[in-house]
Design an enzyme around this catalytic site. Structure first.
Site: not given
Length: 214
Positions: A37, A71, A136, A146, A162
């Protein structure tokens, strides 16, 4: 300059100093984005850290957590590139890992999704989230809430959130009845975010707006 003004006159909250003083906070957590990001931390962090020092907070009582979600964590090299070598060598940085044990149990969200959050939250008195606001693909927009979900939640919480990507209201630019967004917002409220700093960027990654406060 704009951020310095916003720290004194934020949106929907007292000044950063008054918020910290009212909570008698001594230990601060700053939640930052990972390498996926792109966020202009060279602009966001210096005035924030300057203000925290001015308030009297010690460097050793300021912790950065990289909100990786699901991640991988940032490498030391990546942290230095994103946040600058001086900041990385002066403050404690940790990577969130969604597969660790010992997560804090915040119970169920209204949707039934179970909210499990990084235990670092209970070690601090004050939580500052930082981020970037752009469209997004399922949450409507990034930024704000977020930083908590998916940012510092357990894998199950993230995956269940998700999984709502198939919902017809979960699409780019939409915050109205969007189940992905609703869960994220409720999670941030449950965990308790004390102050946010977010920038709005254009397609080139240049800042076109900045917000701070609630």
């Amino acid at each position: 300059e704009e951020l310095k003004k916003l720290l004194e006159n934020p949106i929907g909250s007292l000044s950063l100093q008054k918020e910290i003083e009212s909570k008698k906070a001594e230990k601060v957590l700053i939640i930052v984005n990972d390498i996926t990001r792109p966020t202009p931390y060279d602009i966001i962090l210096p005035p924030l850290l300057e203000k925290l020092a001015e308030i009297g907070l010690k460097k050793e009582n300021i912790i950065f957590i990289v909100a990786t979600g699901s991640h991988r964590g940032n490498t030391e090299e990546e942290n230095r590139a994103i946040f600058g070598p001086e900041i990385v060598s002066s403050y404690k940085f940790i990577n969130h890992c969604c597969d660790e044990e010992g997560f804090l149990d915040f119970g169920n969200l209204k949707s039934g999704n179970h909210l499990s959050v990084n235990p670092i939250i209970k070690e601090v008195d004050f939580v500052i989230t930082t981020g970037v606001i752009v469209p997004h693909y399922i949450a409507g927009f990034s930024g704000g809430r977020k930083s908590i979900l998916p940012g510092i939640c357990a894998r199950n919480t993230i995956e269940n959130n998700h999984a709502n990507m198939v919902h017809p209201r979960a699409f780019k630019g939409n915050l109205d009845d969007n189940p992905v967004h609703n869960e994220m917002l409720e999670a941030a409220e449950k965990v308790g975010v004390d102050f946010i700093i977010n920038v709005v960027t254009d397609q080139n990654g240049d800042i076109i707006g900045i917000v701070a406060g609630d």
